[in-house]
Design a protein around this motif. Structure first.
Motif, PDB file in Angstrom:
ATOM      1  N   PHE C 261       1.027  -1.107  -0.006  1.00 35.17           N
ATOM      2  CA  PHE C 261       0.038   0.108  -0.297  1.00 35.17           C
ATOM      3  C   PHE C 261       0.975   1.266  -0.205  1.00 35.17           C
ATOM      4  O   PHE C 261       1.588   1.441   1.008  1.00 35.17           O
ATOM      5  CB  PHE C 261      -0.709  -0.073   1.461  1.00 35.17           C
ATOM      6  N   LEU C 262       0.779   2.034  -1.180  1.00 35.80           N
ATOM      7  CA  LEU C 262       1.784   3.329  -1.282  1.00 35.80           C
ATOM      8  C   LEU C 262       0.855   4.548  -0.705  1.00 35.80           C
ATOM      9  O   LEU C 262      -0.033   4.642  -1.179  1.00 35.80           O
ATOM     10  CB  LEU C 262       2.180   3.214  -2.726  1.00 35.80           C
ATOM     11  N   LEU C 263       1.392   5.035   0.349  1.00 30.12           N
ATOM     12  CA  LEU C 263       0.688   6.223   0.933  1.00 30.12           C
ATOM     13  C   LEU C 263       0.822   7.221  -0.280  1.00 30.12           C
ATOM     14  O   LEU C 263       1.907   7.575  -0.812  1.00 30.12           O
ATOM     15  CB  LEU C 263       1.235   6.744   2.210  1.00 30.12           C
ATOM     16  N   LEU C 264      -0.264   8.312  -0.107  1.00 34.73           N
ATOM     17  CA  LEU C 264      -0.186   9.378  -1.071  1.00 34.73           C
ATOM     18  C   LEU C 264      -0.121  10.727  -0.161  1.00 34.73           C
ATOM     19  O   LEU C 264      -0.835  10.690   0.747  1.00 34.73           O
ATOM     20  CB  LEU C 264      -1.293   9.505  -1.925  1.00 34.73           C
ATOM     21  N   ASP C 265       0.733  11.786  -0.465  1.00 33.28           N
ATOM     22  CA  ASP C 265       0.863  12.786   0.607  1.00 33.28           C
ATOM     23  C   ASP C 265      -0.743  13.563   0.222  1.00 33.28           C
ATOM     24  O   ASP C 265      -1.198  13.767  -0.732  1.00 33.28           O
ATOM     25  CB  ASP C 265       1.878  13.769  -0.068  1.00 33.28           C
ATOM     26  N   LYS C 266      -1.243  13.918   1.451  1.00 33.24           N
ATOM     27  CA  LYS C 266      -2.634  14.528   1.448  1.00 33.24           C
ATOM     28  C   LYS C 266      -2.654  15.978   0.860  1.00 33.24           C
ATOM     29  O   LYS C 266      -3.633  16.142   0.017  1.00 33.24           O
ATOM     30  CB  LYS C 266      -3.158  14.607   3.101  1.00 33.24           C
ATOM     31  N   GLU C 267      -1.527  16.726   1.090  1.00 34.56           N
ATOM     32  CA  GLU C 267      -1.519  17.896   0.419  1.00 34.56           C
ATOM     33  C   GLU C 267      -1.650  17.999  -0.911  1.00 34.56           C
ATOM     34  O   GLU C 267      -2.253  18.784  -1.738  1.00 34.56           O
ATOM     35  CB  GLU C 267      -0.329  18.735   0.901  1.00 34.56           C
ATOM     36  N   ARG C 268      -0.729  16.930  -1.732  1.00 33.25           N
ATOM     37  CA  ARG C 268      -0.642  17.144  -2.874  1.00 33.25           C
ATOM     38  C   ARG C 268      -1.830  16.305  -3.847  1.00 33.25           C
ATOM     39  O   ARG C 268      -2.251  16.647  -4.830  1.00 33.25           O
ATOM     40  CB  ARG C 268       0.740  16.629  -3.589  1.00 33.25           C
ATOM     41  N   PHE C 269      -2.227  15.207  -2.918  1.00 34.44           N
ATOM     42  CA  PHE C 269      -3.175  14.426  -3.782  1.00 34.44           C
ATOM     43  C   PHE C 269      -4.600  14.436  -2.940  1.00 34.44           C
ATOM     44  O   PHE C 269      -5.194  13.564  -2.774  1.00 34.44           O
ATOM     45  CB  PHE C 269      -2.655  12.950  -3.862  1.00 34.44           C
ATOM     46  N   GLY C 270      -4.881  15.652  -2.692  1.00 35.32           N
ATOM     47  CA  GLY C 270      -6.093  15.906  -1.665  1.00 35.32           C
ATOM     48  C   GLY C 270      -7.217  15.409  -2.417  1.00 35.32           C
ATOM     49  O   GLY C 270      -8.450  14.852  -1.832  1.00 35.32           O
ATOM     50  N   ARG C 271      -7.161  15.409  -3.693  1.00 40.04           N
ATOM     51  CA  ARG C 271      -8.429  15.172  -4.704  1.00 40.04           C
ATOM     52  C   ARG C 271      -8.582  13.513  -4.794  1.00 40.04           C
ATOM     53  O   ARG C 271      -9.387  13.026  -5.456  1.00 40.04           O
ATOM     54  CB  ARG C 271      -8.611  15.883  -5.896  1.00 40.04           C
ATOM     55  N   ALA C 272      -7.514  12.799  -4.247  1.00 41.45           N
ATOM     56  CA  ALA C 272      -7.464  11.356  -4.598  1.00 41.45           C
ATOM     57  C   ALA C 272      -8.703  10.496  -4.488  1.00 41.45           C
ATOM     58  O   ALA C 272      -9.037   9.534  -4.835  1.00 41.45           O
ATOM     59  CB  ALA C 272      -6.125  10.853  -4.058  1.00 41.45           C
ATOM     60  N   GLY C 273      -9.284  11.063  -3.375  1.00 37.71           N
ATOM     61  CA  GLY C 273     -10.573  10.355  -2.579  1.00 37.71           C
ATOM     62  C   GLY C 273     -11.608  10.127  -3.860  1.00 37.71           C
ATOM     63  O   GLY C 273     -12.257   9.102  -3.796  1.00 37.71           O
ATOM     64  N   GLU C 274     -11.606  11.200  -4.704  1.00 38.98           N
ATOM     65  CA  GLU C 274     -12.646  11.024  -5.791  1.00 38.98           C
ATOM     66  C   GLU C 274     -12.496   9.927  -6.663  1.00 38.98           C
ATOM     67  O   GLU C 274     -13.322   9.288  -7.353  1.00 38.98           O
ATOM     68  CB  GLU C 274     -12.444  12.290  -6.457  1.00 38.98           C
ATOM     69  N   PHE C 275     -11.118   9.535  -6.718  1.00 35.19           N
ATOM     70  CA  PHE C 275     -10.781   8.350  -8.077  1.00 35.19           C
ATOM     71  C   PHE C 275     -10.699   7.157  -7.110  1.00 35.19           C
ATOM     72  O   PHE C 275     -10.046   6.392  -7.536  1.00 35.19           O
ATOM     73  CB  PHE C 275      -9.388   8.881  -8.286  1.00 35.19           C
ATOM     74  N   THR C 276     -11.188   6.886  -5.926  1.00 35.29           N
ATOM     75  CA  THR C 276     -10.995   5.658  -5.026  1.00 35.29           C
ATOM     76  C   THR C 276     -11.617   4.486  -6.154  1.00 35.29           C
ATOM     77  O   THR C 276     -12.558   4.467  -6.591  1.00 35.29           O
ATOM     78  CB  THR C 276     -11.896   5.692  -4.057  1.00 35.29           C
ATOM     79  N   GLY C 277     -10.932   3.482  -6.113  1.00 37.77           N
ATOM     80  CA  GLY C 277     -11.109   2.382  -7.025  1.00 37.77           C
ATOM     81  C   GLY C 277     -10.596   2.339  -8.384  1.00 37.77           C
ATOM     82  O   GLY C 277     -11.039   1.337  -9.363  1.00 37.77           O
ATOM     83  N   ARG C 278     -10.040   3.426  -8.818  1.00 36.32           N
ATOM     84  CA  ARG C 278      -9.536   3.531 -10.087  1.00 36.32           C
ATOM     85  C   ARG C 278      -8.302   3.041 -10.402  1.00 36.32           C
ATOM     86  O   ARG C 278      -7.402   3.266  -9.481  1.00 36.32           O
ATOM     87  CB  ARG C 278      -9.526   5.144 -10.475  1.00 36.32           C
ATOM     88  N   LYS C 279      -8.062   2.420 -11.417  1.00 41.97           N
ATOM     89  CA  LYS C 279      -6.665   1.615 -11.777  1.00 41.97           C
ATOM     90  C   LYS C 279      -5.767   2.637 -12.306  1.00 41.97           C
ATOM     91  O   LYS C 279      -5.967   3.682 -12.855  1.00 41.97           O
ATOM     92  CB  LYS C 279      -7.061   0.673 -12.922  1.00 41.97           C
ATOM     93  N   VAL C 280      -4.456   2.643 -11.739  1.00 42.80           N
ATOM     94  CA  VAL C 280      -3.562   3.589 -11.994  1.00 42.80           C
ATOM     95  C   VAL C 280      -2.268   2.975 -12.216  1.00 42.80           C
ATOM     96  O   VAL C 280      -1.663   1.834 -12.122  1.00 42.80           O
ATOM     97  CB  VAL C 280      -3.350   4.737 -10.931  1.00 42.80           C
TER      98      VAL C 280
END
Lengths: 294, 281, 377
Positions: C261-280
């Motif tokens: 599980f690779l952690l994402l920095d909250k400040e830079r990836f604040g919007r990441a929540g919107e993409f939950t479940g998306r393949k990257v």
């Protein structure tokens, strides 16, 4: 790079080629028109068009003799040039000391005007004196006597045409040699190493590698040299005054007898012979290729 | 075993050496004899039964001196030079622009065109000379300098274009584009970039043309006859007709051959390339 | 005023689309590099601007003027070719003055310009030499002088340093920058070498397969690659790519991947929540992975990982480590030379959660890329 493919080229940009194209085409048209026009007319009677001149020329013993002479000239001369060229090329193929010097030396015959070569032979085969007669009469100490009386080389048919052929082959040696040499030089030298590792001797290398691979250049030599043999003029003109080839017959018709029409007929026959020979040779080469490839 | 190999290798070398010597003699002998005759005195030719000597009894340059004091000789040399000179000029004027196009533009059928160009030379001179002579009689170019010049140009043009094309071809495209970007138009590019860079090849073509005209016989003979204007080759032929002394014949021949031999050896590389490229394609 | 504007530019060779609907705005006096692998169309594009290739569709506008149908010699553009294309039969002086002579500039003016450009490029005492008599570096300077002396609106440089050796290349790069500052011309520079692009240009236009991948300042091209191609092409050693899915675990946003599980920095990836479940596809630069010994403190967004050292490749001052995470997955990262790591050793590494690059595996675009206009400001 890809951009080279689309060199911008517009038709209005290539006009500088026109003068040369017009010059060559113009002369080509003039030559063909005049040749055909003259051959189909009888200038003495002012008749055109007519086949009379053809009939007349074909009936002349001089013409038949010249045609036969030329044919023999071609049939003997072409293989002779091929073998001489092959011999010289093989001689020069392997690198050795003075190779470049000898290579330049071998080109000398080409650098001497044909007229001059003919004159050298003219002097050598003089009658009744001349080096050759003196040589064969045994006048030089080192050589035994072979003939009893001096030979009139330039008078006798077989000798005069023979000397002409000799001169022709001597002068053209470098051309045949260069063509075959370029064929030889394009053979990958590793082939020989490979053959040697497989135990092939010199003779086998020659037969199995060199000869098959230089067949294209040898075909080129045969084709070009046979054409040159048909065309020959200067040597018989200087050396065989009384025995004509087609070339000298044209000259004699035109200059001595003033028959432009008959000269044109012979010229067309000559061109026809060249075209037929070329087609035959190309066909033969093509067939040979097919057979070899299976 | 190894002895046999050595002997066969040695005999092969000896055979090969003999072949080389034979060839060299075969080529040198006629040239030597020509030279020998040109410096022969009369007694070395008319030997009165004793063999013609391999070296003249009294070597002399008198034949040359005699020739050089003959006004007719000067006349024909000047004629030959003039005709050759103008043939070079006309051939280059017509041939260089064509070479430029063939060397620099990828025009369709370029290869066949070049091969066809060289094939024109396979047409026998002795056959084309009749119609050309007849045509020149009609347009009154018979027996004129410019008639011979035009005819010699016809003979030289295929070579000029062929050699010229290979002179223009290898010049990098970048140079042309660079000049274009720097504001040069097509003519300026040709004049200031391409032409100067093609000069070595074009010089070869010019010399080749000069030599071709200098020792040309057939067209000169048919177009000029043995008439008013005569060239060096015709002069030689004319002398031949009157049973001349052999040493004089040889001397004229030497004069005719000398420039040809010198320049041909200088141009060796170009000549060999021309012969083989025309042949193999 | 010489802005270069490319609008929907396209170019075809036979059936092959070399340049595809390309838009680019190069500001007056800007130093822009066209960067990309060979065959990406960068040289073709440059040659189109010079007028050596036709523009099949779109508009090429230089200094407010449509250049499509203007022949090269009427364009106020100078070009330095990769081969330098010095005229071999002319001296350095004649080469430099060639264009001015064509323009029929007066001799005194010509002399002034010659002196100016010779002083600027340090070509003193070489004026009477032929191109074959001077060194490669000097040839490059002559080619540059020959272009500059024409006072063009735009200067095009086609890989001008590729024929120089490394030491000379660095000097030449500095010199080019200095000259750009001095003359203030618009410069369009073509190269496949990212170091040259990074060092010299104000903006880099990254091309691939005839399309513009990214057009940005060098640091942004590096820090915020807009496409996977960008991320891969820029930066050395090459970036690591790992498949994963955006997920939330214990109130943390991160990527569920095969290396953990690779952690994402909250400040830079604040919007990441919107993409939950998306393949990257996650891009991790080797520079953003660190080895424990060299880290004073752990950041909350770092992910730690244990790897087995499979390969050590010395790069001089640093070493590249190829570490095995599992049987199929390896990551590459850099360590300092002093670090004492041996083959087959197990080490802990940390992945910087602020420096991850997330790409859509289908479009290959950066999910979080700021939607900058490709045509510039």
């Amino acid at each position: 790079m890809t951009w080279k493919k689309t060199k911008i080229f517009k038709i209005q940009e290539i006009w500088p080629i026109l003068p040369a194209a017009l010059y060559l085409l113009g002369f080509l048209i003039i030559v063909l028109l005049y040749l055909l026009g003259l051959s189909f007319s009888n200038t003495a009677r002012g008749v055109f068009p007519t086949l009379e001149t053809y009939a007349e020329v074909f009936g002349m013993p001089e013409f038949r003799e010249a045609l036969l002479n030329t044919l023999v000239f071609v049939i003997i001369g072409t293989p002779l040039e091929l073998f001489v060229g092959l011999f010289l090329a093989l001689l020069l193929y392997k690198s050795f000391v003075l190779r470049n010097f000898i290579r330049s030396l071998v080109l000398i015959p080409l650098a001497i005007p044909a007229l001059v070569t003919a004159i050298i032979l003219f002097i050598l085969f003089d009658f009744p004196g001349g080096h050759v007669n003196h040589l064969l009469l045994g006048k030089y100490d080192a050589v035994p006597q072979i003939i009893q009386a001096p030979v009139n080389w330039r008078g006798a048919k077989i000798f005069s045409l023979g000397i002409s052929l000799l001169g022709k082959v001597w002068r053209d040696m470098p051309i045949s040699m260069l063509i075959i040499l370029s064929g030889l030089n394009s053979i990958d030298p590793e082939l020989f190493d490979a053959a040697r590792t497989m135990g092939a001797g010199l003779r086998q290398q020659l037969r199995r590698i060199i000869l098959p691979l230089i067949i294209p250049s040898m075909s080129a030599v045969v084709l070009l040299r046979s054409i040159e043999m048909w065309k020959e003029f200067i040597f018989p003109f200087v050396l065989a005054g009384q025995h004509n080839l087609l070339g000298t017959l044209i000259e004699s018709f035109y200059n001595n007898w003033g028959y432009a029409d008959k000269a044109a007929v012979v010229a067309l026959v000559l061109v026809g012979c060249i075209v037929c020979t070329s087609l035959l040779l190309i066909l033969a080469a093509e067939l040979n290729k097919r057979i070899v490839q299976g | 075993m190894s002895n046999i190999v050595k002997i066969s290798a040695l005999s092969r070398k000896v055979f090969w050496l003999c072949a080389v010597i034979f060839t060299v003699l075969l080529i040198i002998a006629p040239v030597f004899l020509l030279f020998k005759y040109s410096i022969s005195d009369a007694s070395s030719i008319n030997t009165g039964g004793s063999p013609v000597p391999l070296w003249p009894y009294n070597p002399t340059f008198r034949n040359f001196l005699y020739l050089f004091s003959d006004n007719q000789f000067y006349g024909v040399v000047i004629n030959s030079l003039l005709i050759a000179f103008f043939t070079v000029i006309v051939s280059l004027l017509i041939g260089v622009p064509a070479s430029y196009v063939l060397g620099r533009y990828q025009i369709p059928l370029r290869k066949p065109l070049l091969v066809g160009l060289i094939s024109v030379r396979l047409f026998p001179d002795i056959a084309s000379v009749i119609p050309v002579a007849e045509f020149f009689i009609t347009i009154e170019a018979h027996n004129t300098y410019w008639g011979v010049v035009l005819a010699h140009t016809l003979l030289a043009l295929p070579y000029v274009i062929f050699i010229g094309t290979s002179a223009f071809e290898p010049i990098p495209r970048d140079l042309e584009h660079q000049a274009m970007v720097m504001g040069a138009n097509r003519f300026q590019i040709f004049l200031k970039i391409l032409f100067p860079l093609a000069i070595p090849g074009l010089t070869a073509a010019a010399i080749y043309t000069f030599l071709l005209s200098w020792d040309e016989f057939i067209f000169a003979y048919f177009l000029l006859g043995l008439g008013r204007i005569s060239t060096l080759t015709l002069y030689l032929k004319q002398k031949l007709a009157y049973a001349p002394p052999q040493n004089l014949l040889a001397t004229i021949s030497v004069c005719l051959s000398f420039p040809v031999i010198i320049f041909s050896l200088l141009l060796q590389k170009h000549m060999s390339a021309g012969i083989t490229s025309g042949a193999v394609k | 005023m010489a802005e270069v504007v490319l609008k929907n530019i396209g170019k075809k060779f036979d059936d092959h689309q070399v340049i595809n609907n390309l838009n680019l705005l190069i500001g007056d006096g800007e130093f822009v590099t066209l960067l990309g692998p060979s065959g990406c169309g960068k040289t073709t594009l440059l040659r189109m601007i010079a007028g050596l290739e036709t523009v099949d569709n779109g508009d090429l506008i230089v200094g407010g003027k449509r250049y499509n149908d203007i022949p090269p010699r009427e364009r106020r553009i100078a070009m330095v070719f990769q081969s330098y294309a010095l005229f071999p039969h002319m001296t350095v002086r004649a080469n430099i003055l060639f264009g001015l002579k064509i323009q029929k500039v007066s001799p005194t003016r010509m002399q002034e310009k010659l002196e100016w450009v010779i002083a600027m490029l340090g070509l003193q005492d070489l004026e009477d030499r032929l191109p074959k008599e001077i060194s490669g570096g000097q040839r490059q300077r002559v080619a540059l002088a020959r272009a500059l002396v024409l006072d063009p609106d735009v200067l095009l440089l086609d890989e001008p340093l590729s024929n120089l050796d490394a030491a000379l290349r660095e000097m030449a790069m500095e010199e080019l920058k200095r000259i750009h500052r001095q003359v203030g011309k618009t410069i369009i520079y073509v190269t496949h070498n990212q170091v040259e692009a990074m060092t010299m240009s104000e903006r880099i236009a990254l091309l691939s397969g005839g399309e513009l991948e990214q057009y940005d300042e060098p640091r942004y091209v590096y820090d915020r690659p807009e496409t996977m191609f960008s991320a891969q092409f820029i930066g050395s050693p090459a970036i690591n790519f790992i498949d994963g899915v955006i997920a939330q675990k214990e109130n943390q946003i991160g990527i569920d991947s095969r290396i953990g599980f690779l952690l994402l920095d909250k400040e830079r990836f604040g919007r990441a929540g919107e993409f939950t479940g998306r393949k990257v596809k996650v891009g991790i630069r080797p520079q953003n992975i660190s080895y424990l010994e060299h880290r004073a403190a752990r950041r909350y967004s770092d992910t730690s990982l244990t790897i087995t050292v499979e390969l050590i490749e010395s790069l001089g001052d640093r070493s590249l480590i190829v570490g095995k995470v599992s049987d199929e997955i390896t990551v590459r990262f850099l360590i300092t030379r002093e670090a004492d790591i041996a083959l087959d050793q197990e080490v802990r590494i940390f992945i910087d959660g602020r420096r991850l690059h997330l790409f859509d595996p289908r479009t290959q675009k950066n999910i979080f890329a700021a939607r900058r206009k490709t045509s510039g400001e």
